[in-house]
Design an enzyme around this catalytic site. Structure first.
Site, PDB file in Angstrom:
ATOM      1  CG  ASP A   1      86.837  46.188  33.553  1.00 39.22           C
ATOM      2  OD1 ASP A   1      87.510  46.871  32.758  1.00 39.22           O
ATOM      3  OD2 ASP A   1      86.661  46.506  34.752  1.00 39.22           O
TER       4      ASP A   1
ATOM      5  CG  ASN B   1      89.819  54.888  27.790  1.00 44.22           C
ATOM      6  OD1 ASN B   1      89.115  55.456  26.963  1.00 44.22           O
ATOM      7  ND2 ASN B   1      89.315  54.211  28.807  1.00 44.22           N
TER       8      ASN B   1
ATOM      9  CG  HIS C   1      93.302  48.052  28.350  1.00 44.24           C
ATOM     10  ND1 HIS C   1      94.366  48.734  28.921  1.00 44.24           N
ATOM     11  CD2 HIS C   1      92.195  48.730  28.710  1.00 44.24           C
ATOM     12  CE1 HIS C   1      93.905  49.762  29.605  1.00 44.24           C
ATOM     13  NE2 HIS C   1      92.585  49.801  29.483  1.00 44.24           N
TER      14      HIS C   1
HETATM   15  P1  5GP Z   1      91.440  52.085  31.381  1.00 45.99           P
HETATM   16  O1  5GP Z   1      90.859  53.072  32.346  1.00 45.99           O
HETATM   17  O2  5GP Z   1      92.943  52.017  31.544  1.00 45.99           O
HETATM   18  O3  5GP Z   1      91.007  52.235  29.979  1.00 45.99           O
HETATM   19  O4  5GP Z   1      90.837  50.672  31.800  1.00 45.99           O
HETATM   20  C1  5GP Z   1      91.340  49.898  32.819  1.00 45.99           C
HETATM   21  C2  5GP Z   1      90.262  48.885  33.158  1.00 45.99           C
HETATM   22  O5  5GP Z   1      90.870  47.834  33.881  1.00 45.99           O
HETATM   23  C3  5GP Z   1      89.141  49.452  34.035  1.00 45.99           C
HETATM   24  O6  5GP Z   1      87.897  49.264  33.392  1.00 45.99           O
HETATM   25  C4  5GP Z   1      89.262  48.638  35.339  1.00 45.99           C
HETATM   26  O7  5GP Z   1      88.007  48.329  35.886  1.00 45.99           O
HETATM   27  C5  5GP Z   1      90.003  47.391  34.894  1.00 45.99           C
HETATM   28  N1  5GP Z   1      90.852  46.794  35.893  1.00 45.99           N
HETATM   29  C6  5GP Z   1      91.734  47.446  36.723  1.00 45.99           C
HETATM   30  N2  5GP Z   1      92.399  46.557  37.482  1.00 45.99           N
HETATM   31  C7  5GP Z   1      91.938  45.326  37.107  1.00 45.99           C
HETATM   32  C8  5GP Z   1      92.270  44.008  37.556  1.00 45.99           C
HETATM   33  O8  5GP Z   1      93.110  43.776  38.432  1.00 45.99           O
HETATM   34  N3  5GP Z   1      91.604  42.982  36.959  1.00 45.99           N
HETATM   35  C9  5GP Z   1      90.665  43.184  35.980  1.00 45.99           C
HETATM   36  N4  5GP Z   1      90.072  42.097  35.467  1.00 45.99           N
HETATM   37  N5  5GP Z   1      90.332  44.418  35.539  1.00 45.99           N
HETATM   38  C10 5GP Z   1      90.962  45.473  36.106  1.00 45.99           C
END
Ligand code: 5GP
Ligand code: ZN
Length: 115
Positions: free
Chosen positions: A31, A88, A101
């Protein structure tokens, strides 16, 4: 594959990420905004928006996500101490990237029982 999806682009190597595991079904990468010493995202290679979009035929794939999480936790040295797996789902669930994810988070004692 969704043209506008950043995780699809990471899966297909169109966007950069620190990949820690990849096979025919899933990709795992670090992340960009880690909330703990280990913070890895494990995603299906095919675009599935969220848990809400799962079909019955996706069951083996989701099982595989979890066994990859177990293997990565061992490799990261966090298996013994314990870790957290989070998915989530939808806006109220805190989902910001709409490609399913699993967050693998560990390396510290979690401060809140649910996050
Ligand atoms: P969510 O909020 O959808 O459960 O998690 C999305 C996660 O993706 C977040 O923890 C955020 O930091 C991560 N994230 C968002 N954009 C990118 C990206 O371009 N690359 C990586 N490696 N992580 C990302
Ligand atoms: Zn996607």
């Amino acid at each position: 594959m969704s043209d506008s999806c950043i995780f699809c682009k990471i899966v297909s190597d169109e966007a950069k990420a620190t990949i820690v595991f990849r096979d025919g079904q899933v990709t795992a990468f670090r992340d960009t905004h880690p909330v703990a010493p280990t913070h890895i995202l494990i995603v299906p290679n095919k675009h599935i928006e969220s848990v809400s979009a799962l079909e019955i035929e996706d069951e083996p794939l989701i099982g595989h996500l979890f066994t990859v999480a177990r293997k990565l936790a061992e490799e990261e040295g966090i298996a013994k101490g314990g870790y957290r797996l989070i998915t989530n789902t939808g806006t109220n669930g805190g989902q910001t990237i709409f490609h399913l994810h699993l967050h693998l988070i560990g390396g510290q004692r979690m401060r809140h029982p649910m996050g």
